[in-house]
Scaffold this motif. Structure first.
Motif, PDB file in Angstrom:
ATOM      1  N   CYS A 539       9.319  -5.106  -0.545  1.00 23.49           N
ATOM      2  CA  CYS A 539       8.165  -5.534   0.228  1.00 23.49           C
ATOM      3  C   CYS A 539       8.333  -5.138   1.699  1.00 23.49           C
ATOM      4  O   CYS A 539       9.405  -4.762   2.142  1.00 23.49           O
ATOM      5  CB  CYS A 539       8.029  -7.048   0.163  1.00 23.49           C
ATOM      6  N   TYR A 540       7.277  -5.285   2.431  1.00 19.82           N
ATOM      7  CA  TYR A 540       7.376  -5.246   3.884  1.00 19.82           C
ATOM      8  C   TYR A 540       8.072  -6.518   4.326  1.00 19.82           C
ATOM      9  O   TYR A 540       8.029  -7.543   3.654  1.00 19.82           O
ATOM     10  CB  TYR A 540       5.983  -5.186   4.514  1.00 19.82           C
ATOM     11  N   ASP A 541       8.705  -6.435   5.496  1.00 17.50           N
ATOM     12  CA  ASP A 541       9.404  -7.626   5.997  1.00 17.50           C
ATOM     13  C   ASP A 541       8.502  -8.837   5.980  1.00 17.50           C
ATOM     14  O   ASP A 541       8.874  -9.906   5.526  1.00 17.50           O
ATOM     15  CB  ASP A 541       9.882  -7.384   7.432  1.00 17.50           C
ATOM     16  N   CYS A 544       7.675 -10.282   2.454  1.00 17.20           N
ATOM     17  CA  CYS A 544       8.716 -10.668   1.499  1.00 17.20           C
ATOM     18  C   CYS A 544       8.626 -12.154   1.203  1.00 17.20           C
ATOM     19  O   CYS A 544       8.727 -12.985   2.112  1.00 17.20           O
ATOM     20  CB  CYS A 544      10.095 -10.335   2.056  1.00 17.20           C
ATOM     21  N   PRO A 550      14.052  -7.396   2.607  1.00 18.18           N
ATOM     22  CA  PRO A 550      14.163  -6.038   3.158  1.00 18.18           C
ATOM     23  C   PRO A 550      15.201  -5.953   4.267  1.00 18.18           C
ATOM     24  O   PRO A 550      15.954  -4.991   4.341  1.00 18.18           O
ATOM     25  CB  PRO A 550      12.765  -5.758   3.703  1.00 18.18           C
ATOM     26  N   SER A 578       9.453   0.290   2.062  1.00 15.44           N
ATOM     27  CA  SER A 578       8.611  -0.890   1.905  1.00 15.44           C
ATOM     28  C   SER A 578       7.239  -0.472   1.410  1.00 15.44           C
ATOM     29  O   SER A 578       6.712   0.564   1.805  1.00 15.44           O
ATOM     30  CB  SER A 578       8.448  -1.600   3.250  1.00 15.44           C
TER      31      SER A 578
END
Lengths: 609, 290, 305, 225
Positions: A539-541, A544, A550, A578
């Motif tokens: 995922c993107y930060d 998440c 990440p 991501s």
């Protein structure tokens, strides 16, 4: 354990897979004591045949090679249950979306299928029985922190639903436990009081809501710094509401809208379509001058020069409102440790949920809001809280377990768990609270003693599966190992499968609950076994679900890359990417870059927005 | 003639020990050495032997040198790290002292300052190597020197140690590190020493057999109990025990040992244990004078 | 009982004392020592022989001190705790005292990391204050540190260093007091460039009456170049070089001359501070400058006592 | 806790060269907690060694609770028996424990045992104690100058303090600045006036290898040592 070996059932999906895969050859994979080829495992008749076959073989473990739809998983579970094979001794291989539909060359697809089946067989042998289910007895009480309209609405709705709302105005000092069984200590003027509650709805103690906006006024929103996802969401909703229902003129100054989350982009489009003006602050924040009870906002726009907006109401309270909730967030253990409240943009969470199960955030704690929104959020939170706090016993299955014999009591898990799910029970052992644990595996990856196992992905099983996957017939190229986060990369890959978008057969996918589950050994081992590239797709930060996935993967990859260099392997072969769950385009781009091109190091996926 | 030159000419050499005083009064120590002038080739100036704090070896070496006597500068690793040791070695060379005997040194526990911190940054082998390095013009850091010492390096060996193999191995290491002569621990068993020399001879380094003045049967028994590598045979203990005149007997024992050891080695090293006045007699009777 | 050194006599006579530093050679070349000693012979009261300064192997201060004594100069034998344990230190003192050396300066010593043997094992059996105590014990109670008594006298004039410029500043005068109490007779300070800090420190020293217990000599380092000035300012711990001094060096057409001028000004200034009883000139390889400074500061001729 | 760090892989590779069967043995106590020798590190190192040594060597993995106790080492007797060498990921005590328990097998150190210290922050460990055998923390504000001063000075800081840090390393605060600050905070700064005389290093390693004998406990287990 009944163990007469491992058996294999191959579903041809009504024969449609036969042309794409040599299903008979797959059915004769080595290492299985018996094999069944069936055209219809997901149909009742097929399931029944499979169950009786399985009973006859008296096998201890079962591998099913079928498709990636939920029905397949249900079918496997039922067949295994009927035949008395334990769940952790079963494995489902997605031959359709994960292989046949994405690899056009039958020879390569078959080679890969053979590896996938072998990997599953290696995995079931290392399956770990889950810890016994735990019983949680929620008290039926919900703590409501705050006195804003949203809190009041939440409390009212809870009462209607037969739950007791404990509304407090004091300071929350301590908060521990798990969904259904929290213990909260509140400091009031009279002293401290403790409440056992099943959930908490926090609106925060922001001193006041945003300014009241009159119909027809000119309004500016100022979104400074990084986009706080909930701020984005509430800003967009508020802007839309003001334009559409109040006839206001609205300008949103922003640096980055961050609309990667579910529904946010749509909301953004709707707001734009309804007449909300969006201005990107590319060259720093605007100059603000108070004038005639309103504000003159001057912004330097590159290429255009300075533009000035005169507004009646300026809403830049995001940061200010959150200041007041900073301490609360820390006590609740939901915020990142830096930067205040910030319930981040996590696409898979409900709008009012947080990463900590049983903790809900509404109203002022989320940023600028209108009374309508606050009330809506409060009611939503009440409904959500009810699901974990309603009285009566609930069985919770444990997703992680601690081997206390191995535990060195280093407290690392306690420090790294993003869900506050690890406690020291009586200071004697580490314990994972089953209702709080989300099964991300961050603790398991960090535990130096290997004492924590995630039921879904125990260490030995993961390694066995990886090793087996790396071994087998040629795939027409150097393998790329893709660790796929269950929340983003796995759905994206499935989407590719459903759309029959191809990628090289040499891409070997290893699903993981979260990138935070991974350790250097997982990256280095495939490289040592000949992989050309190791890709961690998650995922993107901000998206998440486990907050740190990440980030911890990136840190881990640094060490793994250094180690790879020491081992004479390519230190630049490991990447973290991501992507959003629906981003089949992005993952497709990543997977179709040949592993031996220079450019692979620079590839990152982009969100659909 | 220097010790180095004497050995080069194949002379059988005699060395003796000089003990610095515990205090600044060096008169006594110098008088004892003067007593042996002309009879002994060179004097080992001990470096706080047995870890008993005494006046420094370097200073007494210098004072002997000033009087035209030849000192052997004993250096131990117990009290100084590599910086101080190299510094002292440079100083010695600057003061005209060339013979250096490198030792590890006794532990501080055995001496009169048992609370002190022992150093042992180097050991005897690495000290020899460091000294040899200085003699080649560079210090342990590889830095070039302004003025290069011309050392004649020595080391010790204990031929009576059991097992003796590790001693031989270490002796070999010391020779490789730069030792050009060896002085031994006190010898009382010529047969064992002969066997040792057979093994040591291929190294081609001169060996001075250690001769200690046996003062009493009690001392012999004490050494047998407490000094590793020294074993006084019962026969010699009996000689001492039954002697009417112990000094006479001691001289007799030393002379007998020297006669037996002389064909086996290149020199002897005398340890008087306070009976310095007997050494001239020992040397005379064993035919080593002049 | 007086130790009988020239430095001690000059101070006892109430004269403003001058000492200078002499770095022994990195090798066996005694000629270097002799040459430098001759430069210093008539412009100072005693000559400090450094002990493997900055942890770089050099000829020992003991050998040089003995040699200077033989040349008729008054040596100050510096002793650090870095390389020698209490046995070696006391043993060296006996050797030096036996050869007529009277002045001993007790230092902790620079850490070996700064020298050319960073891999050496450091000793630090004693610290500088304990070394003063040990020497004072030998001098005053005729006992070695191990407890053994001896007869006869070991006359010693014991010195120590002080740093008025290093953290924690308030503790620095406490440390000086400890050195005085341990038995030090004279103090040579770290290089003084910042007269304000030095003045404050001296005020504290006087407030405690320490200037009457120990003779305080201010450290003077003549700056040879702009580079030296910057290096001292930026890299030498415990030295404070005000920017004004660095600027003066930078702006000067002849930095060497400017460095000398600054040194003379500093000597003049510290001389005016009550309680300062001398200067210690550390010319670090620039011994030629010492007679010039002494001359210009009006410190010549040196008294003959 | 004893803090250790893995040796460079190249050094380990040289060390194990020539052995055909190797047991990589972790330790479940101190070196696990400092992320140097727990199960995970055993696995990672084994993977790495297999990767660089290939077929030359057969590697087994195991972890015991503590390598410093024979009873725990007994539990891996069979695995040790199969190995030509044991690469210990315990501290120096562990390596020697293996050597003493199994004198026939070559015990190799996989770690550099660094010091006794504590976790200053996740991923950062700092030295606190040198086991000098004669604790004087009560005289130094609870901060140890023996362990935390580069020169082990007992009577105050040397001149090499820069902005409160040791000139040896800017990462290290000067122990004496810490002591000064702590005692100032506690209002006990007068303690610094006290001269601590030359100390007795006998109780430290300077007195030779140390040993503690408690007759009462020895009698309790009824064994002669």
């Amino acid at each position: 354990m009944n163990d007469s070996g491992t058996v294999l059932a191959v579903c041809t999906c009504g024969g449609t897979l036969c042309g794409r895969l040599a299903t008979e050859r797959i059915a004769t994979s080595p290492g299985f004591v018996s094999a069944l080829v069936s055209p219809d495992l997901c149909l009742p008749a097929g399931r029944a045949r499979a169950a009786s076959w399985l009973r006859e073989t008296a096998a201890g473990s079962l591998v099913v090679a079928a498709c990636g739809i939920p029905a397949a998983a249900h079918a496997v579970a039922e067949v295994a249950r009927v035949a008395g094979v334990a769940g952790h001794r079963t494995s489902l291989v997605d031959l359709r979306e994960g292989c046949a539909w994405v690899h056009p060359r039958p020879d390569q697809a078959t080679a890969k299928a053979l590896r996938m089946v072998a990997s599953a067989a290696a995995g079931v042998r290392e399956g770990m029985p889950p810890a016994p289910d735990a019983e949680v007895r929620p008290s039926g009480r919900v703590l409501v922190v705050g006195t804003d309209p949203g809190s009041l609405a939440a409390a009212a709705r809870l009462s209607e639903l037969g739950c007791e709302a404990v509304q407090v105005t004091g300071k929350l000092e301590r908060f521990e436990g798990q969904a259904g069984e929290f213990m909260a200590r509140i400091r009031t003027d009279q002293g401290a009081e403790c409440h056992a509650v099943g959930a908490v709805i926090a609106a925060g103690d922001a001193p006041a809501g945003p300014p009241v906006v009159q119909s027809g006024q000119r309004v500016a929103f100022l979104l400074e710094g990084d986009p706080w996802p909930s701020v984005t969401e509430s800003t967009l909703s508020a802007a839309l509401h003001l334009v559409r229902d109040r006839g206001c003129r609205v300008v949103v100054f922003f640096r980055d809208m961050g609309v990667a989350g579910r529904g946010l982009e749509e909301l953004y489009r709707e707001a734009r379509g309804s007449g909300v003006t969006f201005v990107r602050m590319e060259a720093g924040p605007p100059a603000l001058v108070e004038a005639n009870g309103g504000w003159n906002i001057t912004l330097d726009v590159p290429g255009l020069g300075p533009i000035t907006e005169t507004v009646d109401v300026l809403i830049s309270g995001a940061t200010a409102a959150l200041q007041g909730t900073r301490g609360l967030a820390e006590v609740l253990g939901v915020a990142p440790r830096k930067g205040g409240w910030a319930p981040r943009e996590r696409a898979l969470l409900e709008p009012v949920a947080t990463e900590r199960s049983g903790v809900f955030v509404i109203g002022p704690a989320r940023g600028p809001y209108t009374t309508d929104q606050a009330v809506r959020q409060g009611e939503a939170a009440a409904m959500a809280a009810l699901s974990v706090a309603a009285p009566g016993a609930v069985m919770v299955s444990a997703r992680a377990s601690v081997d206390t014999e191995r535990c060195a009591f280093c407290l690392t898990c306690l420090r790294v768990c993003p869900h506050q799910a690890v406690t020291t029970a009586m200071g004697q052992t580490m314990r994972v609270l089953p209702a709080a644990c989300q099964g991300c595996g961050v603790c398991a990856a960090a535990c130096p003693a290997g004492a924590i196992q995630i039921t879904e992905s125990p260490n030995r099983r993961l390694l066995a599966e990886m090793d087996a996957l790396m071994d087998g017939p040629s795939l027409g190229g150097r393998p790329t190992v893709v660790f796929a986060c269950a929340n983003s990369a796995v759905p994206a890959l499935q989407a590719m499968g459903r759309l029959r978008l191809s990628y090289p057969a040499a891409v070997l996918v290893v699903p993981v609950p979260c990138l935070g589950r991974l350790e250097p050994v997982h990256c280095v081992r495939p490289l040592a076994a000949g992989a050309g590239r190791v890709l961690l797709c998650g995922c993107y930060d901000r998206s998440c679900e486990h907050l740190v996935g990440p980030a911890s993967a990136r840190r881990m990859v640094e060490r793994a890359s250094a180690l790879a260099g020491e081992l004479g392997l390519d230190p630049g072969a490991i990447h973290v990417a991501s992507l959003a769950p629906v981003d089949w385009h992005g993952i497709g781009h990543l997977l179709n870059v040949p592993c031996d091109t220079e450019g692979s190091a620079k590839v990152t996926a982009h969100a659909t927005a | 003639m220097t010790l180095r030159a004497a050995l080069a000419q194949g002379q059988f050499v005699v060395t003796a020990e000089a003990s610095p005083p515990k205090g600044t009064n060096v008169a006594g120590a110098i008088a004892e050495v003067e007593h042996l002038r002309g009879r002994v080739q060179a004097f080992n100036v001990t470096d706080q032997q047995s870890s008993v704090m005494r006046l420094g070896s370097l200073a007494l070496c210098y004072l002997l040198k000033e009087r035209g006597l030849e000192p052997i500068f004993q250096v131990t690793c117990r009290d100084r790290n590599r910086i101080a040791l190299q510094s002292d070695l440079l100083s010695a060379a600057a003061l005209g002292i060339e013979n250096v005997l490198c030792l590890t040194g006794d532990h501080v526990k055995l001496g009169d300052h048992p609370q002190a911190k022992p150093v042992f940054d180097l050991d005897s082998v690495s000290l020899l190597r460091a000294a040899a390095g200085l003699a080649q013009g560079q210090d342990m850091a590889g830095k070039k020197l302004d003025g290069v010492p011309n050392f004649f390096l020595g080391a010790v060996v204990s031929p009576g140690a059991d097992p003796v193999e590790p001693q031989l191995l270490k002796m070999e290491k010391k020779a490789q590190a730069g030792a050009e002569f060896f002085q031994t621990q006190a010898i009382f068993a010529p047969d064992a020493f002969a066997r040792f020399m057979e093994a040591a001879r291929p190294m081609g380094k001169p060996v001075f057999a250690g001769i200690i003045m046996l003062k009493s049967a009690g001392m012999a028994r004490f050494m047998n109990r407490n000094v590793p590598g020294v074993h006084v045979p019962d026969r010699l203990i009996e000689v001492m025990e039954t002697a009417k005149d112990r000094q006479e007997a001691s001289v007799g024992v030393a002379v007998e040992l020297i006669r037996q050891l002389r064909p086996l080695c290149q020199g002897i090293h005398l340890m008087a244990m306070g009976w310095d006045h007997l050494l001239p007699r020992v040397l005379e009777q064993s035919g080593l004078t002049g | 009982m007086p130790a009988g050194s020239n430095l001690e006599a000059v101070l006892a006579a109430g004269r403003f004392a001058v000492t200078a530093e002499l770095g022994p050679p990195k090798g066996t070349n005694l000629g270097v020592v002799e040459r430098k000693a001759e430069i210093l012979r008539h412009c100072c009261d005693a000559v400090n022989l450094t002990d493997n300064q900055t942890a770089i192997v050099r000829m020992s201060s003991l050998a040089c001190a003995i040699h200077l004594r033989r040349m008729g100069l008054d040596p100050v034998m510096q002793m650090t705790c870095r390389d020698r344990n209490r046995l070696a230190l006391q043993s060296d003192v006996l050797g030096a005292a036996g050869a007529g050396v009277r002045n001993f300066l007790c230092l902790s010593g620079d850490h070996q990391q700064f020298g050319n043997h960073p891999g050496a094992k450091n000793v630090f059996d004693l610290d500088s204050i304990q070394l003063i105590q040990v020497l004072a014990g030998m001098r005053d109670t005729r006992r070695f540190q191990g407890g053994d008594e001896f007869t006869g006298d070991i006359p010693m004039f014991i010195g120590a260093a002080a740093n008025p410029f290093a953290d924690p500043l308030p503790y620095r005068v406490v440390r000086l007091a400890k050195k005085a109490r341990a038995g030090a007779n004279f103090i040579q300070t770290q290089a003084v460039f910042d007269l304000e800090i030095f003045g404050r420190w001296m005020a504290q020293v006087r407030a405690r009456g320490l200037h009457e217990q120990v003779a305080i000599m201010a450290g003077i380092v003549p700056l040879k170049s702009v580079g030296t000035a910057r290096y001292m300012r930026d890299y030498v711990s415990g030295v404070v070089v005000p920017d004004a001094i660095v600027s003066r060096m930078e702006d000067a057409p002849d930095p060497k001359a400017e460095g000398m001028a600054i040194a003379v000004e500093l000597i003049d200034a510290v001389r005016e501070i009550p309680g300062v009883r001398g200067v210690h000139i550390m010319a670090v390889g620039w011994e030629d400058v010492v007679p010039i400074l002494a001359e210009r500061a009006g410190l010549l001729p040196r008294p003959l006592i | 806790m004893i803090v250790a760090q893995q040796k460079p892989l190249e050094e380990i590779r040289q060390m194990v060269r020539g052995f055909r069967r190797l047991l990589v043995l972790g330790c479940g106590t101190c070196t696990t907690v400092c992320f140097a020798g727990g199960e995970k590190e055993v696995g990672l190192l084994s993977t790495s060694l297999r990767s660089v040594l290939g077929q030359e060597i057969e590697i087994e993995e195991a972890v015991v609770q503590r390598q410093c106790e024979w009873e725990f080492l007994d539990q891996v007797g069979e695995a040790v028996g199969r190995a030509e060498a044991v690469l210990s990921l315990g501290c120096g005590v562990g390596v020697q424990g293996i050597g003493e328990r199994y004198p026939g097998v070559v015990a190799l150190p996989g770690l550099n045992t660094a010091f006794m210290g504590l976790t200053e922050a996740p991923g950062i460990w700092g030295e606190r104690c040198m086991a000098c055998g004669d604790c004087l923390l009560h005289r130094t504000g609870g901060i140890c100058p023996v362990a935390r001063c580069a020169k082990s000075l007992l009577n105050g800081p040397c001149g090499g303090v820069q902005d409160g840090h040791c000139e040896i390393s800017v990462d290290n605060p000067c122990a004496w600045v810490l002591i000064y600050d702590r005692l100032t905070q506690q209002g006990r700064v007068e303690q610094l006036e006290e001269i601590i005389p030359a100390r007795d290093w006998k109780a430290s390693h300077s007195g030779g290898p140390r040993r503690i004998v408690r007759p009462d406990l020895r009698d309790m287990v009824g064994e002669e040592v």
